[in-house]
Scaffold this motif. Structure first.
Motif, short mmCIF file in Angstrom:
data_model
loop_
_atom_site.label_atom_id
_atom_site.label_comp_id
_atom_site.label_asym_id
_atom_site.label_seq_id
_atom_site.Cartn_x
_atom_site.Cartn_y
_atom_site.Cartn_z
N ASP A 10 0.89 -1.38 -0.07
CA ASP A 10 -0.13 0.23 0.05
C ASP A 10 0.87 1.31 0.05
OD1 ASP A 10 -1.82 2.15 0.96
OD2 ASP A 10 -3.09 0.61 1.25
N ASP A 11 0.54 2.34 -0.94
CA ASP A 11 1.33 3.44 -0.88
C ASP A 11 1.17 4.36 0.25
OD1 ASP A 11 -1.36 3.76 -1.96
OD2 ASP A 11 -0.45 5.76 -2.81
N GLU A 12 0.16 4.16 1.03
CA GLU A 12 0.01 5.04 2.23
C GLU A 12 0.42 4.69 3.46
OE1 GLU A 12 -4.13 6.65 2.57
OE2 GLU A 12 -4.67 5.77 0.61
N GLU A 13 1.43 5.23 3.99
CA GLU A 13 2.14 4.83 5.27
C GLU A 13 1.17 4.50 6.31
OE1 GLU A 13 5.97 6.20 8.07
OE2 GLU A 13 5.46 7.33 6.07
N VAL A 56 -5.58 -1.40 -4.42
CA VAL A 56 -5.72 -1.12 -5.82
C VAL A 56 -5.03 0.15 -6.33
CG1 VAL A 56 -7.58 -0.82 -7.49
CG2 VAL A 56 -7.74 -2.71 -5.72
N MET A 57 -5.40 1.19 -5.76
CA MET A 57 -5.11 2.81 -6.39
C MET A 57 -3.78 2.97 -5.67
SD MET A 57 -8.64 4.18 -6.72
CE MET A 57 -7.93 5.81 -7.07
N MET A 58 -2.52 2.93 -6.34
CA MET A 58 -1.25 3.28 -6.10
C MET A 58 -0.67 3.95 -7.37
SD MET A 58 0.30 0.24 -4.06
CE MET A 58 0.09 -1.06 -5.29
N PRO A 59 0.16 5.17 -7.15
CA PRO A 59 0.82 5.71 -8.38
C PRO A 59 1.92 4.78 -9.08
CG PRO A 59 1.75 6.48 -6.13
CD PRO A 59 0.71 5.44 -5.95
N ASP A 60 2.14 4.86 -10.17
CA ASP A 60 3.15 4.11 -10.99
C ASP A 60 2.62 2.84 -11.33
OD1 ASP A 60 5.27 6.37 -11.01
OD2 ASP A 60 5.77 5.67 -9.15
N MET A 61 2.56 1.87 -10.62
CA MET A 61 2.15 0.34 -10.65
C MET A 61 1.26 0.25 -9.79
SD MET A 61 4.25 -3.18 -10.49
CE MET A 61 4.16 -4.03 -11.89
N ASP A 62 -0.46 0.26 -10.44
CA ASP A 62 -1.76 0.20 -9.60
C ASP A 62 -1.56 -1.37 -9.12
OD1 ASP A 62 -2.55 -1.30 -11.58
OD2 ASP A 62 -4.08 0.48 -11.90
N THR A 85 -9.49 -1.67 -1.11
CA THR A 85 -10.06 -0.91 -1.94
C THR A 85 -11.08 0.01 -1.39
OG1 THR A 85 -10.68 -0.26 -4.20
CG2 THR A 85 -11.45 -2.52 -3.05
N ALA A 86 -11.23 0.98 -2.00
CA ALA A 86 -12.34 2.03 -1.70
C ALA A 86 -13.42 1.72 -2.68
CB ALA A 86 -11.96 3.70 -1.61
N LYS A 87 -12.93 1.02 -3.82
CA LYS A 87 -14.03 0.80 -4.87
C LYS A 87 -14.76 -0.52 -4.47
CE LYS A 87 -11.28 2.66 -8.83
NZ LYS A 87 -11.14 2.47 -10.14
N VAL A 88 -15.91 -0.13 -4.27
CA VAL A 88 -17.02 -1.08 -3.57
C VAL A 88 -18.23 -1.29 -4.43
CG1 VAL A 88 -15.79 -1.27 -1.37
CG2 VAL A 88 -17.87 0.36 -1.71
N PHE A 89 -18.33 -0.53 -5.54
CA PHE A 89 -19.53 -0.91 -6.58
C PHE A 89 -19.44 -2.17 -7.11
CE2 PHE A 89 -18.42 3.99 -6.95
CZ PHE A 89 -19.40 4.20 -6.34
N SER A 90 -20.58 -2.55 -7.44
CA SER A 90 -20.61 -3.84 -7.84
C SER A 90 -19.84 -4.32 -9.17
CB SER A 90 -22.19 -4.36 -8.06
OG SER A 90 -22.84 -3.56 -9.16
N ALA A 91 -19.73 -3.23 -9.87
CA ALA A 91 -18.95 -3.47 -11.17
C ALA A 91 -17.55 -3.77 -10.95
CB ALA A 91 -19.25 -2.10 -12.02
#
Length: 126
Positions: A10-13, A56-62, A85-91
């Motif tokens: 994870d990119d967030e310390e 899921v969401m990181m700079p450079d290489m996600d 991830t914060a992306k929790v939509f069904s899609a």
């Protein structure tokens, strides 16, 4: 019995620190961390963890590119990967499932429940 080993990428310390503390204190697991996809790939090759928590969401290489790289290497393709991830939509959930990830944990997660969530997804006794 050897403690299970989890790699957190994870990119967030702050996320890495909180997740590491929760998994060590509550789960009793050994935890390694990486701050980027490329660092995470190196850690996975060197340490052969029992599972990987991958942002899921990181700079450079996600996270998706990192997951695909893990799947291409015979040394890491069998390691279960749980996406953070914060992306929790069904899609998004469908897309992640189609990739072959082992599970998904929504951010923000409850710190004290993280080890139980990981154990449930992986079918580990905790």
């Amino acid at each position: 019995m050897k403690a299970r080993h989890i790699l957190i990428i994870d990119d967030e310390e702050d996320i890495r620190a909180v997740a590491q503390l929760a998994l060590e204190a509550v789960g009793g697991w050994q935890v390694s961390t990486a701050s980027s996809g490329s660092e995470g790939l190196n850690q996975a090759y060197l340490k052969n963890p029992d599972a990987i928590l991958l942002d899921v969401m990181m700079p450079d290489m996600d996270g998706i590119a990192t997951f695909k790289a893990l799947q291409l290497n015979v040394l890491t393709q069998q390691i279960p990967v749980i996406l953070l991830t914060a992306k929790v939509f069904s899609a998004d959930q469908r897309r992640f499932a189609e990739l072959g990830v082992t599970g998904v944990i929504a951010k923000p997660f409850k710190t004290m429940n993280l080890a139980d969530q990981v154990a449930d997804i992986l079918g580990w006794d905790n």
